[in-house]
Design an enzyme around this catalytic site. Structure first.
Site, PDB file in Angstrom:
ATOM      1  N   SER A 281       0.767  -1.455  -0.104  1.00 11.94           N
ATOM      2  CA  SER A 281      -0.055  -0.079  -0.041  1.00 11.94           C
ATOM      3  C   SER A 281       0.882   1.253  -0.083  1.00 11.94           C
ATOM      4  O   SER A 281       0.265   2.233  -0.539  1.00 11.94           O
ATOM      5  CB  SER A 281      -0.722   0.061   1.235  1.00 11.94           C
ATOM      6  OG  SER A 281      -0.229   0.070   2.567  1.00 11.94           O
ATOM      7  N   GLY A 316      -1.710  -4.079   1.732  1.00 11.79           N
ATOM      8  CA  GLY A 316      -1.969  -5.260   2.740  1.00 11.79           C
ATOM      9  C   GLY A 316      -1.260  -6.297   2.029  1.00 11.79           C
ATOM     10  O   GLY A 316      -1.412  -7.283   2.830  1.00 11.79           O
ATOM     11  N   ASN A 348       4.403  -5.765   5.460  1.00 12.32           N
ATOM     12  CA  ASN A 348       3.562  -6.457   5.817  1.00 12.32           C
ATOM     13  C   ASN A 348       4.072  -7.779   6.136  1.00 12.32           C
ATOM     14  O   ASN A 348       3.417  -8.755   6.717  1.00 12.32           O
ATOM     15  CB  ASN A 348       2.493  -6.638   4.614  1.00 12.32           C
ATOM     16  CG  ASN A 348       1.465  -5.235   4.754  1.00 12.32           C
ATOM     17  OD1 ASN A 348       1.183  -4.862   5.539  1.00 12.32           O
ATOM     18  ND2 ASN A 348       1.493  -4.981   3.314  1.00 12.32           N
ATOM     19  N   ASP A 466      -2.233   7.404   9.413  1.00 16.61           N
ATOM     20  CA  ASP A 466      -1.622   6.883  10.584  1.00 16.61           C
ATOM     21  C   ASP A 466      -0.116   7.126  10.207  1.00 16.61           C
ATOM     22  O   ASP A 466       0.241   7.965   9.577  1.00 16.61           O
ATOM     23  CB  ASP A 466      -1.982   5.137  10.309  1.00 16.61           C
ATOM     24  CG  ASP A 466      -1.825   4.899   9.062  1.00 16.61           C
ATOM     25  OD1 ASP A 466      -0.608   5.144   8.207  1.00 16.61           O
ATOM     26  OD2 ASP A 466      -2.566   4.050   8.535  1.00 16.61           O
ATOM     27  N   HIS A 469       1.122   5.242   6.287  1.00 11.82           N
ATOM     28  CA  HIS A 469       0.735   5.561   4.844  1.00 11.82           C
ATOM     29  C   HIS A 469       0.650   7.048   4.585  1.00 11.82           C
ATOM     30  O   HIS A 469       0.168   7.972   5.547  1.00 11.82           O
ATOM     31  CB  HIS A 469      -0.710   4.979   4.769  1.00 11.82           C
ATOM     32  CG  HIS A 469      -1.207   3.432   4.862  1.00 11.82           C
ATOM     33  ND1 HIS A 469      -1.455   2.931   5.928  1.00 11.82           N
ATOM     34  CD2 HIS A 469      -0.683   2.821   3.883  1.00 11.82           C
ATOM     35  CE1 HIS A 469      -1.231   1.636   5.822  1.00 11.82           C
ATOM     36  NE2 HIS A 469      -0.914   1.312   4.323  1.00 11.82           N
TER      37      HIS A 469
END
Length: 500
Positions: A281, A316, A348, A466, A469
């Site tokens: 992402s 993700g 991830n 957050d 990102h």
């Protein structure tokens, strides 16, 4: 026996008789182009995405009957083209029936004498002269008018039995109130006047091309026919447009070259290569302004007239799930020789290996495995480095070029410094790249250094959702850093395709 000897002697004596009833192949005529960089840029290979119309005009002609030779040279004026001996090299090769396409003017407007280029000519078509001691060649020189130099090329060509054709210079990508100014009161006019006086074909390339460009509008022209950074030299489509104008106007004349024009030309533009973005992402288009991957704004820093940027990154995903879900196979099936593939994972891969999303990979780059039971299925999980190595090997097998990037840093500042993961995913990415002998970009450190220069307060708006990102502003900041690294790296070999 006497009859046989007689036949042999007859064949030898009369060379115009073909004893095998074979007709000699008709000799091709040659179409020469002489001019500046708008006719041939550089070596005529599209360096920097710039082309001249002389590189494409052969596609409009029957090349089984004519040969096109582009002898234009960038930076020359009608004067320096001859002073450098370039015209002499063409002149000596001319045969009766050959054609010479002539276009000068862009560089004739420069200074007559200076220490940089000294290529200007006297304006107009008269016989006035200016005597100088050339500051570059250190030689005494008599400088003539633009028309005088053009006329010399014409008369030289005629003396060899060749057929000269004069073009007005192509227009620049400059606009005034929605229109492109013509040069019909300067070099276009003077080119036309010489053609009329010498009784040869004149093609108003300037007006034809400008008229066509105006139908697209400035926004439709810039970025398609011309680059924003260069208003004089055409991109491939602009060069083709110029060539098509020459052919279009040629058809309206009585010039015999039009007999060699093909009815339905198949225009072949330079082939683009693809630049694939493979990652999570932090690279992907997530459809969320508050979580935008850097791959979204990245194309504006790439020469998309020569490169297709294809963003296959998916939010993700880890190296494991990108592989397991078939996303990698789907992407690699599109790779072609010459393509470039950016690989960036890590965020991830740190997830749980045997719980919840089942996306974590084993630490390191080793061959160790772990069997995981999930959803009534058994999965053999490999290391982060194992998955990344497989992607690199698959990319190479397709003839494409893999480039490994480290993951992006989070907006976390332990002890006042941006978090690095130099002892885990950054390190492992680098180790795999070195093992596989492919380029590695430490994007993590490059971004972290710039964040620290800005300071925590200015970086905070880059992360509206957050700490992982970026929003649009932060994504663009990262994309610029990627572009700058590529632009400054000669070994990676993409600097010619990057705008920065």
């Amino acid at each position: 026996m006497k009859i046989l000897k007689l036949l042999v002697l007859t064949c030898l004596s009369f060379t115009f008789i073909n004893c095998n009833n074979e007709q000699p192949a008709a000799k091709k005529i040659t179409v020469y182009t002489v001019g500046d960089s708008t006719v041939k840029n550089g070596q005529g290979k599209g360096d920097g995405g710039l082309w001249g119309w002389g590189d494409f005009i052969n596609q409009f002609l029957d090349t089984t009957k004519v040969t096109v030779k582009n002898h234009a040279l960038g930076g020359t004026s009608s004067r320096t083209y001859q002073n450098l001996g370039l015209w002499d090299s063409v002149h000596k090769k001319l045969n009766k029936g050959d054609y010479v396409l002539i276009q000068f003017g862009h560089n004739d407007n420069g200074p007559v004498n200076d220490t940089i280029r000294a290529r200007g000519t006297i304006k107009g078509i008269g016989d006035e002269t200016e005597e100088i001691d050339n500051l570059i060649t250190k030689e005494h020189e008599i400088v003539h008018s633009y028309g005088w130099y053009i006329r010399k090329i014409v008369t030289d060509a005629k003396a060899q039995g060749a057929i000269p054709i004069i073009m007005s210079p192509i227009p620049r990508n400059k606009w005034e109130n929605g229109t492109i100014p013509r040069n019909n009161q300067s070099y276009g006019l003077w080119a036309k006047q010489i053609a009329e006086q010498e009784g040869i074909t004149f093609i108003d390339l300037n007006n034809c091309m400008a008229s066509k460009l105006e139908t697209f509008g400035e926004t439709g022209v810039t970025g398609t026919y011309f680059y924003k950074r260069d208003h004089t030299h055409t991109a491939a489509k602009g060069a083709v447009l110029a060539a098509s104008c020459i052919i279009e106007d040629l058809k309206t004349t009585d010039n015999s070259l039009k007999e060699y024009v093909v009815d339905a030309p198949k225009i072949i533009l330079p082939k683009k290569f693809n630049m694939f973005l493979i990652g999570d992402s932090t690279m992907a288009n997530n459809g969320n302004d508050k979580a935008t991957g850097w791959g979204v704004p990245f194309p504006k820093y790439v020469d998309t007239m020569r490169v297709n940027v294809i963003n296959k990154a998916r939010g993700g995903r880890s190296t494991r799930t990108f592989t397991r879900e078939g996303l990698w196979d789907a992407a690699k099936n599109e790779f072609k020789p010459g393509d470039v593939v950016f690989l960036q994972f890590g965020h991830n891969d740190a997830g749980k290996i045997d719980k919840a999303k089942y996306r974590g990979s084993l630490h390191g780059i080793g061959e160790d495995t772990q069997v995981v039971e999930r959803d009534s299925l058994t999965e053999t999980v490999h290391s982060f480095g194992w998955y990344l190595t497989k992607m690199i090997e698959d990319t190479k097998a397709k003839g494409a070029k893999p480039i490994v990037l480290s993951l992006t840093p989070r907006n976390e500042w332990p002890k006042g410094k941006v978090e690095r993961r130099a002892d885990s995913y950054v390190l492992w990415s680098k180790q795999v790249a070195e093992k596989e002998n492919v380029p590695f970009i430490d994007l993590n450190d490059s971004i972290a250094v710039q964040y620290e220069l800005l300071g925590k307060a200015k970086v905070k708006p880059f992360f509206p959702q957050d700490h992982t990102h970026t929003g649009i502003e932060g994504a663009d900041f990262t994309a610029k850093i990627v572009a700058k690294i590529l632009k400054n790296s000669k070994p990676i070999g993409l600097r010619d395709y990057i705008f920065f």
